[in-house]
Design an enzyme around this catalytic site. Structure first.
Site, PDB file in Angstrom:
ATOM      1  N   ASP A  34       6.427 -10.364  -0.796  1.00  0.00           N
ATOM      2  CA  ASP A  34       6.733 -10.462   0.624  1.00  0.00           C
ATOM      3  C   ASP A  34       6.191 -11.815   1.127  1.00  0.00           C
ATOM      4  OD1 ASP A  34       7.583  -9.818   3.194  1.00  0.00           O
ATOM      5  OD2 ASP A  34       6.834  -7.769   3.082  1.00  0.00           O
TER       6      ASP A  34
ATOM      7  N   GLU B 164       6.861  -5.055  12.501  1.00  0.00           N
ATOM      8  CA  GLU B 164       5.674  -5.050  11.646  1.00  0.00           C
ATOM      9  C   GLU B 164       4.396  -4.731  12.431  1.00  0.00           C
ATOM     10  OE1 GLU B 164       5.694  -7.831   8.321  1.00  0.00           O
ATOM     11  OE2 GLU B 164       7.663  -8.532   8.956  1.00  0.00           O
TER      12      GLU B 164
END
Length: 607
Positions: A287, A492
């Site tokens: 990521d 997020e």
């Protein structure tokens, strides 16, 4: 045939082409292929001298504000041209977060976020959305989407809840055909675990985030999933089996940890399980700055971060900015023996396999003939269908014998109000135009207000106020009110919430209207929020619309009765946040609305 032309020859067996190309590469070129950089640092030197393997656009990082698909295609083609001028001419993969349509590009069709799709339980719908998204992504010259997220969300406090199809593993598994939509359906007999892509109308998909990202303690993003291996496998890993069986090309490692072990450095899960046990032959990607998170302060011991992640099984590293240091440090680690050359070769072999499977050596540039698909009528109708099927009716009438919905489209006077009634950005949520999402007319589409005005009769007067004024509420001349409230966009960690209250005093707005006028309340949220008993008692009808995307018409289609409600809750709707996390299998399970709940017209709620 001359040896030097083997990897460039499409008639040669793919594995032989990979082997041939790998044998020609220097260590620097191999490490370059393992490196994914952000568009902003993608210089000619990076692409030609470093043989960079991949470029990505982070949220909002495009050629310029409101750039159209053809502008993106021109930009990506420019980068590709530079890559092909490198010594070996290896094409780049260009990646983007097209997680609910090609959501970063102005004018693209924006589909409901995954939680809404989970409410449909319709795997074929997911497949068709994947296919439509693939066309719009390829029209912009992009080859790779970081989707789908197949997390099983066990706690709505998690800031990525809306990226999950639901809290139940079976629901998530049901929606994995989106992979076949994005990549194409593998032919019968396709070897399990081997990456697949049907052709130039498809994109490389990415199952994420491996593994357990939706099960962290208290729903903390990038937190720790404390669970046995058997339960990790049964609950969180199972959807990956479906993705791998469909030939998913890439898997993204999770920021989160499993029993204190960070996934980006977990050799057991990334290599022994994913690659060896499950037989995954594509590549594992990190990521964004995922390696930096392996030490504190972030990235401070970069040698350790790189060594731990690459040796664990990360193949492509989303650096994304300091690529020169990454290449230098990994080169040092290989030359010093800390990272075996065999691990580098394995990573590059996997990356090249996906590039060959995707046809990038034969067709490296964009296909401008696909531009007409972007935001086309067919795709918008598909998105509207998805909205219709995702809506969950939670209450319909104060008296079970007298349903409130469907509404009368020929009513004399209607009040439409609330922060989310006429805000396309709020309707789309995070990962739209930018990383976290924004308010306003951010793209082409229809708001709820637009849709209502289009749906009602010619004689019907629609009064809109974002915040209902006392004078308007005192008029008592409305047939009914439609109040749309909900969450502001987030993504997020900033989306993590301990309270899960409706922002902008949404509950108070609903109550103030419902005290004066018969009211339908529509919640635009990425997850369940607090609905107190007083609010529930005051409204005549309540609909969970999730984050429906660009096609608000799907909401009007159902509330005015052209279609019935078919959506069912993909997650438990809690009464109080103190109950979280909730598990439908627990004896003490006492939700406001249980997993799977959803009414239809003339359907009485269960006692």
């Amino acid at each position: 045939m001359e040896k030097e032309s083997i990897y460039k020859n499409p008639s040669v067996n793919m594995e032989d082409r990979i082997k041939d190309l790998l044998s020609r590469m220097t260590l620097k070129e191999k490490i370059g292929q393992m490196t994914q950089i952000e568009r902003r640092v993608a210089t000619p030197e990076a692409l030609k001298d470093f043989s960079i393997g991949s470029i990505l656009s982070s949220g909002g990082s495009g050629p310029f504000e409101n750039a159209l698909s053809h502008d993106w295609a021109d930009m990506v083609d420019g980068y590709q041209k530079l890559a092909l001028e490198s010594r070996l001419g290896i094409p780049i993969i260009y990646g983007i977060d097209a997680v609910h349509g090609n959501n970063s590009i102005y004018g693209a069709t924006i589909f409901p976020h995954n939680i809404g799709l989970g409410a449909t339980r319709d795997g074929d719908l997911a497949r068709r959305i994947g296919a439509a998204t693939a066309l719009e992504v390829r029209a912009s010259g992009i080859h790779y989407t970081f989707a789908p997220c197949v997390a099983v969300c066990k706690d709505p406090r998690w800031g990525r809840s809306y990226e999950s199809y639901g809290e139940d593993t079976d629901i998530v598994r049901k929606m994995t055909p989106i992979v076949s939509g994005l990549q194409g359906v593998p032919p019968k007999g396709h070897p399990n675990g081997y990456p697949f892509m049907a052709g130039r109308n498809n994109v490389i998909a990415c199952a994420k985030h491996f593994v357990g990202d939706g099960g962290t303690k208290s729903g903390i993003n990038e937190g720790d999933t404390i669970i046995s291996y058997d339960d990790l496998e049964k609950v969180h890993m199972a959807p990956y089996l479906d993705c791998i069986s469909q030939g998913v090309c890439t898997v993204m490692a999770s920021y989160s940890s499993w029993n204190g072990r960070k996934l980006h450095a977990d050799h057991f899960l990334l290599t022994e399980v994913l690659k060896n046990k499950l037989g995954f032959k594509g590549f594992v990607i990190s990521d964004w700055e995922g390696l930096d998170r392996l030490c504190e302060p972030r990235g401070s011991n970069y040698h350790y971060c790189i060594s731990a992640a690459v040796n664990a099984g990360i193949d492509m590293v989303m650096v994304p900015l300091r690529y020169e240091q990454f290449v230098d440090d990994l080169t040092f680690l290989v030359e010093s023996g800390e990272v075996p050359l065999s691990r580098i070769d394995d990573a590059v072999e996997r990356i090249l396999r996906v590039k060959f499977v995707a046809g990038l050596f034969e067709y490296p540039f964009s296909d401008k003939s696909l531009l007409d698909t972007v935001g086309c009528k067919l795709h918008r109708e598909l998105a509207r269908e998805a909205v219709r099927k995702s809506l969950v009716l939670l209450k319909n009438g104060k008296n079970p014998e007298k349903p409130f919905l469907p509404l009368d489209r020929n009513a004399k006077r209607i009040l439409v109000t609330g922060t989310h009634a006429d805000d396309l950005g709020y309707q789309c949520g995070g990962w739209t135009k930018t990383w976290y999402g924004v308010s306003g007319r951010i793209t082409i589409g229809s708001t709820i207000l637009d849709a209502i005005k289009e749906a009602v009769g010619k004689e019907t007067e629609v009064i809109y106020e974002k915040y209902p004024s006392p004078g308007t509420l005192a008029e008592q001349k409305f047939s009914f009110a439609i109040v749309a409230v909900g969450e502001e966009p987030y993504a997020e960690t900033p989306g993590d919430s301990l309270e899960l209250l409706i922002p902008f005093n949404g509950s108070d707005v609903i109550k103030s209207v419902a005290e004066k006028i018969p009211t339908l309340a529509i919640l635009i949220t990425g997850r369940p929020t607090v609905v107190d008993p007083q609010l529930l008692g005051k409204v005549d009808a309540l609909v969970a619309a999730w984050l429906p995307g660009s096609e608000g018409g799907g909401i009007a289609d159902v509330i005015f009765g052209d279609y019935n409600f078919t959506g069912r809750l993909p997650v438990t709707w809690f009464r109080r946040v103190e109950q979280l996390p909730m598990n439908a299998a627990d004896n003490a399970y006492d939700p406001l609305f249980p997993l799977g709940f959803g009414l239809a017209f003339n359907e009485k709620p269960l006692d």
